[in-house]
Design a protein around this motif. Structure first.
Motif, PDB file in Angstrom:
ATOM      1  N   GLN A  89      40.251  30.122  44.424  1.00 18.62           N
ATOM      2  CA  GLN A  89      39.486  30.982  45.086  1.00 18.62           C
ATOM      3  C   GLN A  89      38.664  31.722  44.545  1.00 18.62           C
ATOM      4  OE1 GLN A  89      43.425  33.003  46.089  1.00 18.62           O
ATOM      5  NE2 GLN A  89      43.797  31.765  47.830  1.00 18.62           N
ATOM      6  N   GLY A  92      35.275  29.646  44.658  1.00 13.60           N
ATOM      7  CA  GLY A  92      34.607  29.577  45.657  1.00 13.60           C
ATOM      8  C   GLY A  92      34.057  28.074  46.465  1.00 13.60           C
ATOM      9  N   ASP A 157      36.222  28.034  52.395  1.00 18.17           N
ATOM     10  CA  ASP A 157      36.690  29.015  51.749  1.00 18.17           C
ATOM     11  C   ASP A 157      38.011  29.613  52.207  1.00 18.17           C
ATOM     12  OD1 ASP A 157      34.857  28.733  49.679  1.00 18.17           O
ATOM     13  OD2 ASP A 157      33.569  30.283  50.522  1.00 18.17           O
TER      14      ASP A 157
END
Length: 232
Positions: A89, A92, A157
């Motif tokens: 995370q 990205g 994402d």
């Protein structure tokens, strides 16, 4: 980039298609949800870190729905998966799919269904948690929906459950396995629960677009596909 891994999930993808999209599918690492050896988790973390540094396109990672299961969220496996999710995370351009129990052609004895099938076929006694809930997903359907998301640039994402809408208690699942194998199980009931019904929204939204039957009976069809007559 391409596919990282050689196991059940990795084999379900077409490496050339992934390469054409410039993506990386990370389908490696710890596969046993009962694992407690820190070295196994360190190995996946090192491999993942290397893959993230090398990847220039979209990065796909498979996590587990058990991170939100109160009965299993504190296990070393679930804690490790959350740490790996955080690494991805932070980078990205990713897609994290949390999976329930994956079913496919594999010799891995640690999968729930392989464990139950082996015990039934050999006459060994099973311990069935009377209140436990489990959800099964076809590995081919994971690949189909993942490819649909990649090819169409969807769910950027995002960290999502990827699970069909059918969840069963182990007491409901056991007769389906018995029916598939044509054998009765020797088992005892244990007064324990655990498990949860993961969010089926993503699966339901994209399954039909990928030609997947989401009608009632998904689990029965899945068991027949991989463990029915002719699949011994």
């Amino acid at each position: 980039m391409s596919i990282i891994g050689r196991g059940l999930l990795a084999r379900s993808f077409d490496a050339e298609q992934i390469r054409r999209l410039g993506a990386t599918v990370f389908a490696s690492g710890v596969s046993n949800s009962q694992e407690t050896d820190p070295e196994q988790f360190k190995r996946e973390a090192a491999l993942l870190t290397e893959a993230l540094q090398a990847c220039t396109g979209r990065f796909v990672y498979f996590s587990t729905c058990s991170v939100s299961d109160n009965d299993r969220t504190a296990t070393p496996y679930a804690v490790h998966k959350l740490k790996m999710e955080a690494l991805i995370q932070a980078r990205g351009n990713h897609l994290i799919l949390r999976l329930p129990q994956v079913v496919g052609v594999t010799d891995n004895p640690h999968t729930l269904i392989n464990h139950m099938v082996t015990h039934i076929r050999t006459g060994q006694q099973l311990q069935i948690w009377s209140h436990a809930v489990r959800c099964l997903i076809d590995v081919d359907h994971i690949a189909s929906i993942t490819m649909h998301l990649l090819e169409n640039g969807l769910e950027h994402d995002r960290t999502l459950d990827l699970a069909p809408p059918e969840s069963l208690t182990l007491q409901q699942l056991l007769p389906l396995i018995e029916e598939t194998l044509g054998q009765r199980a020797a088992y005892s009931l244990v007064d324990r629960g655990g498990g949860a019904s993961p969010d089926s929204g993503t699966f339901s939204a994209y399954a039909r677009l990928s030609g997947i039957d989401v009608s009632p009976g998904y689990t029965r069809r899945l068991l027949q596909k991989y463990y029915g007559a002719g699949n011994d």
